[in-house]
Design a protein around this motif. Structure first.
Motif, PDB file in Angstrom:
ATOM      1  N   VAL A 146       0.879  -1.240   0.022  1.00 46.85           N
ATOM      2  CA  VAL A 146       0.021  -0.077   0.055  1.00 46.85           C
ATOM      3  C   VAL A 146       1.116   1.333   0.023  1.00 46.85           C
ATOM      4  O   VAL A 146       0.664   2.043  -0.935  1.00 46.85           O
ATOM      5  CB  VAL A 146      -0.947   0.092   1.346  1.00 46.85           C
ATOM      6  N   ALA A 147       1.817   1.175   0.925  1.00 44.08           N
ATOM      7  CA  ALA A 147       2.571   2.320   1.142  1.00 44.08           C
ATOM      8  C   ALA A 147       3.384   2.915  -0.268  1.00 44.08           C
ATOM      9  O   ALA A 147       3.359   4.016  -0.677  1.00 44.08           O
ATOM     10  CB  ALA A 147       3.744   2.447   2.410  1.00 44.08           C
ATOM     11  N   ALA A 148       3.992   1.941  -0.916  1.00 50.72           N
ATOM     12  CA  ALA A 148       4.814   1.991  -2.102  1.00 50.72           C
ATOM     13  C   ALA A 148       3.715   2.431  -3.597  1.00 50.72           C
ATOM     14  O   ALA A 148       4.282   3.087  -4.290  1.00 50.72           O
ATOM     15  CB  ALA A 148       5.538   0.741  -2.559  1.00 50.72           C
ATOM     16  N   ALA A 170      -8.644  -8.463   7.575  1.00 43.35           N
ATOM     17  CA  ALA A 170      -8.810  -7.427   6.337  1.00 43.35           C
ATOM     18  C   ALA A 170      -9.479  -6.049   7.205  1.00 43.35           C
ATOM     19  O   ALA A 170      -8.959  -5.072   6.812  1.00 43.35           O
ATOM     20  CB  ALA A 170      -9.901  -7.942   5.254  1.00 43.35           C
ATOM     21  N   GLU A 171     -10.205  -6.286   8.180  1.00 41.43           N
ATOM     22  CA  GLU A 171     -10.963  -5.191   8.652  1.00 41.43           C
ATOM     23  C   GLU A 171      -9.840  -4.523   9.877  1.00 41.43           C
ATOM     24  O   GLU A 171      -9.782  -3.398   9.709  1.00 41.43           O
ATOM     25  CB  GLU A 171     -12.116  -5.873   9.726  1.00 41.43           C
ATOM     26  N   GLU A 172      -9.021  -5.201  10.389  1.00 43.27           N
ATOM     27  CA  GLU A 172      -8.065  -4.905  11.541  1.00 43.27           C
ATOM     28  C   GLU A 172      -7.045  -4.090  10.534  1.00 43.27           C
ATOM     29  O   GLU A 172      -6.522  -3.046  10.950  1.00 43.27           O
ATOM     30  CB  GLU A 172      -7.211  -5.940  12.140  1.00 43.27           C
ATOM     31  N   PHE A 173      -6.816  -4.469   9.389  1.00 46.39           N
ATOM     32  CA  PHE A 173      -5.753  -3.857   8.547  1.00 46.39           C
ATOM     33  C   PHE A 173      -6.385  -2.560   8.205  1.00 46.39           C
ATOM     34  O   PHE A 173      -5.365  -1.331   8.296  1.00 46.39           O
ATOM     35  CB  PHE A 173      -5.673  -4.734   7.112  1.00 46.39           C
ATOM     36  N   VAL A 174      -7.579  -2.294   7.772  1.00 46.38           N
ATOM     37  CA  VAL A 174      -8.148  -0.984   7.302  1.00 46.38           C
ATOM     38  C   VAL A 174      -8.238  -0.198   8.613  1.00 46.38           C
ATOM     39  O   VAL A 174      -7.808   0.887   8.535  1.00 46.38           O
ATOM     40  CB  VAL A 174      -9.588  -1.313   7.059  1.00 46.38           C
ATOM     41  N   GLN A 175      -8.553  -0.574   9.882  1.00 45.46           N
ATOM     42  CA  GLN A 175      -8.520   0.091  11.041  1.00 45.46           C
ATOM     43  C   GLN A 175      -7.100   0.705  11.422  1.00 45.46           C
ATOM     44  O   GLN A 175      -7.112   1.725  11.895  1.00 45.46           O
ATOM     45  CB  GLN A 175      -9.142  -0.707  12.052  1.00 45.46           C
ATOM     46  N   ASN A 176      -6.222   0.072  11.060  1.00 44.00           N
ATOM     47  CA  ASN A 176      -4.752   0.315  11.596  1.00 44.00           C
ATOM     48  C   ASN A 176      -3.833   0.870  10.463  1.00 44.00           C
ATOM     49  O   ASN A 176      -2.831   1.599  10.842  1.00 44.00           O
ATOM     50  CB  ASN A 176      -3.912  -1.049  12.051  1.00 44.00           C
ATOM     51  N   GLN A 178      -3.745   3.644   8.740  1.00 41.29           N
ATOM     52  CA  GLN A 178      -3.543   5.315   8.928  1.00 41.29           C
ATOM     53  C   GLN A 178      -2.189   5.169   9.822  1.00 41.29           C
ATOM     54  O   GLN A 178      -0.966   5.600   9.497  1.00 41.29           O
ATOM     55  CB  GLN A 178      -4.435   6.030   9.476  1.00 41.29           C
ATOM     56  N   SER A 179      -2.394   4.682  10.798  1.00 46.40           N
ATOM     57  CA  SER A 179      -1.110   4.628  11.974  1.00 46.40           C
ATOM     58  C   SER A 179       0.068   3.992  11.445  1.00 46.40           C
ATOM     59  O   SER A 179       1.196   4.457  11.621  1.00 46.40           O
ATOM     60  CB  SER A 179      -1.508   3.956  13.432  1.00 46.40           C
ATOM     61  N   VAL A 180      -0.060   2.788  10.788  1.00 43.69           N
ATOM     62  CA  VAL A 180       1.198   2.155  10.299  1.00 43.69           C
ATOM     63  C   VAL A 180       1.880   3.094   9.163  1.00 43.69           C
ATOM     64  O   VAL A 180       3.189   3.095   9.015  1.00 43.69           O
ATOM     65  CB  VAL A 180       0.642   0.770   9.570  1.00 43.69           C
ATOM     66  N   LEU A 181       0.922   3.630   8.216  1.00 40.09           N
ATOM     67  CA  LEU A 181       1.766   4.320   7.211  1.00 40.09           C
ATOM     68  C   LEU A 181       2.399   5.629   7.905  1.00 40.09           C
ATOM     69  O   LEU A 181       3.477   5.881   7.393  1.00 40.09           O
ATOM     70  CB  LEU A 181       0.717   4.898   6.255  1.00 40.09           C
ATOM     71  N   PRO A 188       3.033   9.875   4.372  1.00 36.24           N
ATOM     72  CA  PRO A 188       1.689  10.841   4.459  1.00 36.24           C
ATOM     73  C   PRO A 188       0.461  10.300   4.238  1.00 36.24           C
ATOM     74  O   PRO A 188       0.274   9.502   3.363  1.00 36.24           O
ATOM     75  CB  PRO A 188       2.109  11.969   3.528  1.00 36.24           C
ATOM     76  N   PHE A 189      -0.431  10.417   4.906  1.00 36.83           N
ATOM     77  CA  PHE A 189      -1.702   9.796   4.929  1.00 36.83           C
ATOM     78  C   PHE A 189      -2.702  10.946   4.358  1.00 36.83           C
ATOM     79  O   PHE A 189      -2.890  11.853   4.575  1.00 36.83           O
ATOM     80  CB  PHE A 189      -2.356   9.247   6.305  1.00 36.83           C
ATOM     81  N   ASN A 190      -3.362  10.410   3.165  1.00 39.08           N
ATOM     82  CA  ASN A 190      -4.251  11.069   2.365  1.00 39.08           C
ATOM     83  C   ASN A 190      -5.485  10.772   2.977  1.00 39.08           C
ATOM     84  O   ASN A 190      -6.214   9.627   2.597  1.00 39.08           O
ATOM     85  CB  ASN A 190      -4.136  10.801   0.710  1.00 39.08           C
TER      86      ASN A 190
END
Length: 339
Positions: A146-148, A170-176, A178-181, A188-190
């Motif tokens: 995602v980041a790249a 997948a739900e936990e991934f989406v929840q987290n 922004q913090s991970v990025l 930067p988070f868009n």
């Protein structure tokens, strides 16, 4: 007798930034296409099938004056021991003397260089106006993908996450994410990008422009009839014989590039389609570095299905390790030891 530098996981996380890693991986793909590198044979061993294994990838960066290897072990039971399942170690050597240069933790480097590889496949093969990204797999490497990809595709409006084994992942991934990025990957988070966990892989496939698969699947997760014209696939998970993430029929008529031809034929996404005579080696358009070096053309039109089969080579680990050492020198990080 030999002085070498050691970088731990925390130091590599602090040093490495996704944009500079992307540039380094892009450069090493170019060097490979021009014959300035060598990839040595892969070594793989299962201690306990499906439970514990290891692989050794090695290579030579002629222009950088170094060679080396990465040993990665995967022990599925490690979580019970409060240990990571994936453990990696990278060793660098001087190609003029054979002397050791340094040793690094390989887990973070594996993640970030793999993310760069998947995104570069999209950069050179996906439609530039792509807006919808589907990540298949919600494990450790998915966040790097995602980041790249977001770094290279500022027009992305929606990121869908699918996990075939556990929708909650997948739900936990989406929840987290922004913090991970922001906190872990320094990206930067868009706020305008919509992140969605999806259950309907067929529907998600049908509206995706870029699909990156990062799973250990041994049966296709995505079927050919779901795919719309113009879709790009970066297939990352198939990195040993028998693994398969997408329907072989997707490759029939697609424009296909690989990271290393011989390795992909034996352990990549193209392995099974070739064995089934759905495609032939001659149907592979080339290696991704050949596009970067201007030797060949990537996507030919907006309707074409494109596929990048990335099994991962030691070259990516070595160039990223070199980047880490160069940055560590500037920041006065790392520990020097005598061997």
């Amino acid at each position: 007798m030999f002085e070498l530098k050691v970088l731990c996981k925390e130091e590599t996380e602090k040093i490495l930034k996704i944009n500079t890693v992307i540039r380094s991986v892009e450069e090493v793909y170019r060097q490979k296409a021009l014959g300035e590198t060598e990839v040595f044979p892969l070594i793989f061993h299962e201690f306990t099938p499906g439970v514990a294994d290891m692989d050794i990838k090695s290579g030579w960066l002629k222009g950088s004056g170094l060679f080396g290897l990465k040993l990665v072990s995967w022990y599925g039971e490690n979580a019970k021991k409060q240990l990571p399942a994936l453990i990696g170690t990278i060793l660098l050597f001087d190609d003029k003397t054979g002397a050791p240069i340094g040793i690094l933790d390989g887990a973070y480097i594996t993640g970030i260089r793999t993310g760069a590889a998947g995104a570069l496949g999209a950069k050179y093969l996906a439609r530039p106006d792509s807006e919808r990204l589907l990540i298949v797999g919600a494990g450790h490497v998915a966040a790097f993908q995602v980041a790249a990809t977001l770094t290279l595709f500022p027009n992305i409006k929606e990121v869908m996450i699918y996990d075939a084994m556990d929708y909650k992942s997948a739900e936990e991934f989406v929840q987290n994410i922004q913090s991970v990025l922001v906190n872990n990957l320094h990206v930067p988070f868009n706020e305008s990008i919509e992140f969605v966990a999806v259950k309907d892989i067929k529907g998600a496939t049908g509206k995706s422009d870029i699909i990156i698969t990062v799973t250990p699947a041994r049966e296709p997760i995505i079927m050919a009839e779901w795919v719309k014209p113009g879709t790009h696939f970066s297939c990352i998970g198939a990195d040993m014989s028998g693994k398969e993430e997408i329907d072989p029929e997707i490759l029939r008529g697609a424009r296909i590039f690989v990271d290393d031809m011989e390795q992909c034929i034996h352990v990549g996404e193209i392995e099974i389609p070739i064995k089934k005579n759905i495609i032939k080696k001659e149907d592979i358009a080339g290696e991704i570095g050949e596009i970067i070096a201007g030797v060949t053309k990537g996507r030919e039109n907006d309707e074409q299905i494109t596929v990048f089969d990335a099994t991962g080579t030691a070259l990516l680990d070595l160039i990223t390790a070199k980047l880490a050492f160069d940055e560590a020198e500037k920041m006065n990080l790392g520990t020097s030891v005598n061997l």
